[in-house]
Scaffold this motif. Sequence first.
Motif, PDB file in Angstrom:
ATOM      1  N   MET B   1       0.850  -1.208   0.000  1.00 46.01           N
ATOM      2  CA  MET B   1       0.000   0.000   0.000  1.00 46.01           C
ATOM      3  C   MET B   1       0.885   1.258   0.000  1.00 46.01           C
ATOM      4  SD  MET B   1      -2.848   1.145   2.762  1.00 46.01           S
ATOM      5  CE  MET B   1      -3.688  -0.431   2.704  1.00 46.01           C
ATOM      6  N   PRO B   2       0.621   2.190  -0.879  1.00 42.83           N
ATOM      7  CA  PRO B   2       1.476   3.381  -0.909  1.00 42.83           C
ATOM      8  C   PRO B   2       1.318   4.216   0.357  1.00 42.83           C
ATOM      9  CG  PRO B   2      -0.216   3.437  -2.644  1.00 42.83           C
ATOM     10  CD  PRO B   2      -0.474   2.237  -1.819  1.00 42.83           C
ATOM     11  N   GLU B   3       2.390   4.926   0.653  1.00 44.77           N
ATOM     12  CA  GLU B   3       2.386   5.787   1.848  1.00 44.77           C
ATOM     13  C   GLU B   3       1.251   6.814   1.821  1.00 44.77           C
ATOM     14  OE1 GLU B   3       5.151   8.985   1.539  1.00 44.77           O
ATOM     15  OE2 GLU B   3       5.917   8.226  -0.355  1.00 44.77           O
ATOM     16  N   ALA B   4       0.757   7.082   0.608  1.00 43.27           N
ATOM     17  CA  ALA B   4      -0.211   8.163   0.464  1.00 43.27           C
ATOM     18  C   ALA B   4      -1.605   7.803   0.963  1.00 43.27           C
ATOM     19  CB  ALA B   4      -0.282   8.581  -0.990  1.00 43.27           C
ATOM     20  N   HIS B   5      -1.836   6.523   1.277  1.00 38.66           N
ATOM     21  CA  HIS B   5      -3.199   6.124   1.577  1.00 38.66           C
ATOM     22  C   HIS B   5      -3.606   6.462   3.007  1.00 38.66           C
ATOM     23  CE1 HIS B   5      -6.556   2.907   1.572  1.00 38.66           C
ATOM     24  NE2 HIS B   5      -7.007   4.113   1.390  1.00 38.66           N
ATOM     25  N   ILE B   6      -4.068   7.674   3.174  1.00 39.99           N
ATOM     26  CA  ILE B   6      -4.562   8.119   4.477  1.00 39.99           C
ATOM     27  C   ILE B   6      -5.918   8.769   4.218  1.00 39.99           C
ATOM     28  CG2 ILE B   6      -4.142   9.681   6.433  1.00 39.99           C
ATOM     29  CD1 ILE B   6      -1.150   9.538   5.666  1.00 39.99           C
ATOM     30  N   ALA B   7      -6.827   8.581   5.109  1.00 36.59           N
ATOM     31  CA  ALA B   7      -8.175   9.100   4.886  1.00 36.59           C
ATOM     32  C   ALA B   7      -8.168  10.631   4.769  1.00 36.59           C
ATOM     33  CB  ALA B   7      -9.093   8.684   6.022  1.00 36.59           C
ATOM     34  N   ARG B   8      -9.020  11.110   3.901  1.00 44.53           N
ATOM     35  CA  ARG B   8      -9.159  12.533   3.672  1.00 44.53           C
ATOM     36  C   ARG B   8      -9.889  13.193   4.852  1.00 44.53           C
ATOM     37  NH1 ARG B   8     -10.168  14.144  -1.535  1.00 44.53           N
ATOM     38  NH2 ARG B   8     -11.218  12.177  -1.926  1.00 44.53           N
ATOM     39  N   THR B   9      -9.505  14.410   5.152  1.00 48.15           N
ATOM     40  CA  THR B   9     -10.245  15.139   6.173  1.00 48.15           C
ATOM     41  C   THR B   9     -10.828  16.402   5.565  1.00 48.15           C
ATOM     42  OG1 THR B   9      -8.236  16.254   6.811  1.00 48.15           O
ATOM     43  CG2 THR B   9      -8.855  14.333   8.117  1.00 48.15           C
ATOM     44  N   GLY B  10     -11.837  16.918   6.168  1.00 53.64           N
ATOM     45  CA  GLY B  10     -12.453  18.162   5.707  1.00 53.64           C
ATOM     46  C   GLY B  10     -13.519  17.876   4.672  1.00 53.64           C
ATOM     47  N   PRO B  11     -14.408  18.868   4.455  1.00 54.39           N
ATOM     48  CA  PRO B  11     -15.517  18.672   3.528  1.00 54.39           C
ATOM     49  C   PRO B  11     -15.030  18.497   2.086  1.00 54.39           C
ATOM     50  CG  PRO B  11     -15.776  20.696   4.822  1.00 54.39           C
ATOM     51  CD  PRO B  11     -14.409  20.186   5.083  1.00 54.39           C
ATOM     52  N   ARG B  12     -15.811  17.755   1.320  1.00 55.08           N
ATOM     53  CA  ARG B  12     -15.502  17.601  -0.104  1.00 55.08           C
ATOM     54  C   ARG B  12     -16.322  18.625  -0.870  1.00 55.08           C
ATOM     55  NH1 ARG B  12     -16.036  11.389  -1.606  1.00 55.08           N
ATOM     56  NH2 ARG B  12     -14.620  12.024  -3.248  1.00 55.08           N
ATOM     57  N   ILE B  13     -15.615  19.443  -1.615  1.00 57.31           N
ATOM     58  CA  ILE B  13     -16.281  20.530  -2.331  1.00 57.31           C
ATOM     59  C   ILE B  13     -16.010  20.392  -3.823  1.00 57.31           C
ATOM     60  CG2 ILE B  13     -16.359  23.049  -2.668  1.00 57.31           C
ATOM     61  CD1 ILE B  13     -15.456  23.324   0.278  1.00 57.31           C
ATOM     62  N   LEU B  14     -17.087  20.441  -4.598  1.00 56.82           N
ATOM     63  CA  LEU B  14     -16.934  20.478  -6.047  1.00 56.82           C
ATOM     64  C   LEU B  14     -17.042  21.935  -6.490  1.00 56.82           C
ATOM     65  CD1 LEU B  14     -16.753  19.099  -8.858  1.00 56.82           C
ATOM     66  CD2 LEU B  14     -19.253  19.063  -8.866  1.00 56.82           C
ATOM     67  N   VAL B  15     -16.028  22.390  -7.230  1.00 56.82           N
ATOM     68  CA  VAL B  15     -16.031  23.761  -7.743  1.00 56.82           C
ATOM     69  C   VAL B  15     -16.301  23.715  -9.244  1.00 56.82           C
ATOM     70  CG1 VAL B  15     -14.638  25.842  -8.111  1.00 56.82           C
ATOM     71  CG2 VAL B  15     -14.349  24.498  -6.009  1.00 56.82           C
ATOM     72  N   PHE B  16     -17.267  24.503  -9.703  1.00 55.68           N
ATOM     73  CA  PHE B  16     -17.393  24.733 -11.138  1.00 55.68           C
ATOM     74  C   PHE B  16     -16.653  26.027 -11.443  1.00 55.68           C
ATOM     75  CE2 PHE B  16     -21.055  21.835 -10.849  1.00 55.68           C
ATOM     76  CZ  PHE B  16     -20.822  21.049 -11.972  1.00 55.68           C
ATOM     77  N   SER B  17     -15.586  25.899 -12.247  1.00 57.15           N
ATOM     78  CA  SER B  17     -14.817  27.089 -12.615  1.00 57.15           C
ATOM     79  C   SER B  17     -15.067  27.377 -14.093  1.00 57.15           C
ATOM     80  CB  SER B  17     -13.333  26.833 -12.400  1.00 57.15           C
ATOM     81  OG  SER B  17     -12.897  25.796 -13.262  1.00 57.15           O
ATOM     82  N   THR B  18     -14.549  28.504 -14.566  1.00 55.73           N
ATOM     83  CA  THR B  18     -14.732  28.843 -15.979  1.00 55.73           C
ATOM     84  C   THR B  18     -13.374  28.971 -16.663  1.00 55.73           C
ATOM     85  OG1 THR B  18     -14.713  31.243 -15.703  1.00 55.73           O
ATOM     86  CG2 THR B  18     -16.816  30.129 -15.346  1.00 55.73           C
ATOM     87  N   ASN B  19     -13.289  28.428 -17.871  1.00 59.73           N
ATOM     88  CA  ASN B  19     -12.008  28.387 -18.591  1.00 59.73           C
ATOM     89  C   ASN B  19     -11.323  29.740 -18.694  1.00 59.73           C
ATOM     90  OD1 ASN B  19     -12.191  25.633 -19.083  1.00 59.73           O
ATOM     91  ND2 ASN B  19     -13.368  25.932 -20.963  1.00 59.73           N
ATOM     92  N   PRO B  20     -12.041  30.807 -19.104  1.00 60.92           N
ATOM     93  CA  PRO B  20     -11.302  32.049 -19.320  1.00 60.92           C
ATOM     94  C   PRO B  20     -11.027  32.835 -18.038  1.00 60.92           C
ATOM     95  CG  PRO B  20     -13.558  32.297 -20.112  1.00 60.92           C
ATOM     96  CD  PRO B  20     -13.443  30.912 -19.563  1.00 60.92           C
ATOM     97  N   ILE B  21     -11.806  32.645 -16.997  1.00 59.20           N
ATOM     98  CA  ILE B  21     -11.715  33.572 -15.867  1.00 59.20           C
ATOM     99  C   ILE B  21     -11.363  32.899 -14.546  1.00 59.20           C
ATOM    100  CG2 ILE B  21     -12.950  35.366 -14.550  1.00 59.20           C
ATOM    101  CD1 ILE B  21     -14.470  35.891 -17.239  1.00 59.20           C
ATOM    102  N   SER B  22     -12.282  32.123 -13.978  1.00 57.65           N
ATOM    103  CA  SER B  22     -11.983  31.671 -12.613  1.00 57.65           C
ATOM    104  C   SER B  22     -10.989  30.513 -12.569  1.00 57.65           C
ATOM    105  CB  SER B  22     -13.276  31.326 -11.860  1.00 57.65           C
ATOM    106  OG  SER B  22     -13.972  30.275 -12.470  1.00 57.65           O
ATOM    107  N   ASP B  23     -10.928  29.703 -13.647  1.00 58.70           N
ATOM    108  CA  ASP B  23      -9.968  28.592 -13.604  1.00 58.70           C
ATOM    109  C   ASP B  23      -8.518  29.100 -13.557  1.00 58.70           C
ATOM    110  OD1 ASP B  23     -10.134  25.639 -13.439  1.00 58.70           O
ATOM    111  OD2 ASP B  23      -8.772  25.748 -15.146  1.00 58.70           O
ATOM    112  N   PRO B  24      -8.171  30.129 -14.376  1.00 58.06           N
ATOM    113  CA  PRO B  24      -6.825  30.719 -14.202  1.00 58.06           C
ATOM    114  C   PRO B  24      -6.620  31.295 -12.801  1.00 58.06           C
ATOM    115  CG  PRO B  24      -7.796  31.480 -16.259  1.00 58.06           C
ATOM    116  CD  PRO B  24      -8.861  30.702 -15.547  1.00 58.06           C
ATOM    117  N   GLY B  25      -7.679  31.834 -12.207  1.00 59.07           N
ATOM    118  CA  GLY B  25      -7.577  32.353 -10.838  1.00 59.07           C
ATOM    119  C   GLY B  25      -7.239  31.239  -9.847  1.00 59.07           C
TER     120      GLY B  25
END
Lengths: 582, 136
Positions: B1-25
């Motif tokens: 098992m890779p060292e990276a396998h540790i449970a995630r903490t904190g809320p899971r948030i899906l962000v919808f960004s926009t190609n020309p504006i918020s994604d570069p931000g």
Amino acid sequence: MSEPRKIGVFICHCGGNISDYVDVEAVRATVEQEPDVALARTTMFACSDASQQEMIEAIHKEGLDGMVVASCSPKLHLYTFRGVADRAELNPYRYVQANVREQCSWSHREDRAGATQKATAIVRAGIAKAAASESLENFRVETLPAVLVIGAGVAGMRAAISLADLGLAVHLIERAEHPGGNLRTFGATFPNNRSGSELIQTLLEEIQQRETITLYTGAEVIERSGSAGTFRVTVRLSNAETITVPVGAVIVATGFDSYTPAEGEYGYGLPGVVTLPEFRRILDESNADGQSSAGPITVGGRPIKTIAYIYCVGSREAEDENRTYCSRYCCTATVHTALLVNARDPSVNQYHLYRDMRTYGKYELLFEQASRQGSVFVRWDPDQPPEVRGGGKRLLVSAADVLDGGDRMEIPVDLTVLVTGMVPSANEALVDTLKLPLGKTGFLNEIHTKLRPVETVINGVMIAGAAQGPKTISESVASSLAAVTKSAGLLLKGYVDLEPFVARVDAARCTGCDECLTACPYEALQKITIDGRDVVQAIPSLCKGGGACVPSCPEEAIDLMGYTNQQITSMIDAFAREVEYA
Amino acid sequence: MPEAHIARTGPRILVFSTNPISDPGIDLVGSAHMRYQPGVVTIPVPCSSGIRPSWLLHAIEAGFDGVFIAADGGDCAFVPDCTTRTAKIVDTAQKLLTEHGHDPQRIKMAAICSVCAEPFVNHMEKFSAALEALEV
């Protein structure tokens, strides 16, 4: 259930930019298990020629019908890898870029577990999108053979001339009353002593000889609409009238301002303490031919026999995060100024209080020449900066020479010249109107410092000269000619191929309710009759691809190509799945 | 098992960004060495006025704790009234969430410009805290 897709996944180390923070091998082994994945590999640099060749071979050999590269932001290499797909005869719109650098490894540097988990999810979402992708073809739009150049300094003027010679019409606009920018009244420039004002005059004459260049002074950009190839830019002229110019590309060459020291910074404000640009004006104004006429130098009627130059004033500041950079031109400009002073009056003593001497490349010869002529160079440490005191007839400059055991020396001088660097010019309105990207230091930002050095994230908008960061005249002109080439490359073909990400209406689901017709401001949706039913059809050449019609449809009958309902929902599902490592 | 396998903490948030504006931000957050929690993932679209409200419900039902629309705001090159349109999408989606028994506060929208790295990080911190408060 249809046959699984054959998607190739390439996960980039980006040297270590990704793999230092993400366990790329764990990501690879996990995503390899996805049913639609035919092969998954890691690569040191996905954008390298060798890696691109490997992708092309894999597409042919494995008969891949989709590809995902997990690397940097699509702003950098989306087109690189679409090109790879295209060269391998895979439809480029079956390629998906998974951003695991800017939006993963670089944002979660202290959380390798979290970053690896997120990278896996990002790659899975990319695979899901690629699996739901279909082959699409570009649309062709005619471009306007004209360029707007903003800023008529040396970079903007040089760009205008070259653009005109390539057959493109040029609108050259300058905010000031006269063209020429910082060089307009400048005397001898390094390395060949050519006068700045003469350079500008030469360029201006060249511009006047070209009918296809229109120069507007006292003018400012107030509005921009349209997109690459077909911009419309509104300019307010000096007489307060506004005009709208249709152009295919925009070059922003708005130059720089010189740093102004704070009151009291190294004695600034005391009589006899001036900045380098102020000293150059004094020299130039007292010297009609700009260079070698002999005779004593006076400032405010006082003869100048000893000068101290304090380098790096306002540059390389640890405390001010906006001015951590080196202005790169000032070391050379200062030793060059010392040569000019020596030519005027060889009896003047010149002390150079520097941190590091950066007369790079060929300019090193100027440094050597100044040393041979008797300029004294004293190196100081930022922990013990020089001090300037006034009061008497002369100024007293003290500095600890780190190359001489750090002993503090005191130098009585007639003039202290503060070697100030370049700061971004004050252009808030323009930056806001054009939505120009700024870097951390406030200069304009290119897409990629090495690979796309004059393009911005706004397609069709290039940057040139010192607006991008401190540059010498030669460097400004080189970047301005690069911006010319990129603009001409965009416009001389006469057309641009637009991405096929346009709306598509599912006629079977459309009830002809008209909701979408009002949602689209471009009249890209039109009513037609199919088999006696009124339905809506999208016109690709009018569609701008924003997708505003998509949520307006109560029947969910509209999809935006490249962002279809199936693609987005399968990405959401892929993101939501827990990551369990293979 | 890779060292990276540790449970995630904190809320899971899906962000919808926009190609020309918020994604570069959002890109700039990484380029500028800032950070936010890795439970935040992004789907870029051309314009925030083109997001289907059903996608937001779909995300919450799929297991995301919240959805954040990084809207174009006044910088949008597609439609001048982008903010009004995006707000309407949020409103519709919030009603959808309520109908399906989810808290409408799981959806949030804010304009993120192409250099808005710091505002984005601040929004993620605030939204995470708000989502964690919901879960109590």
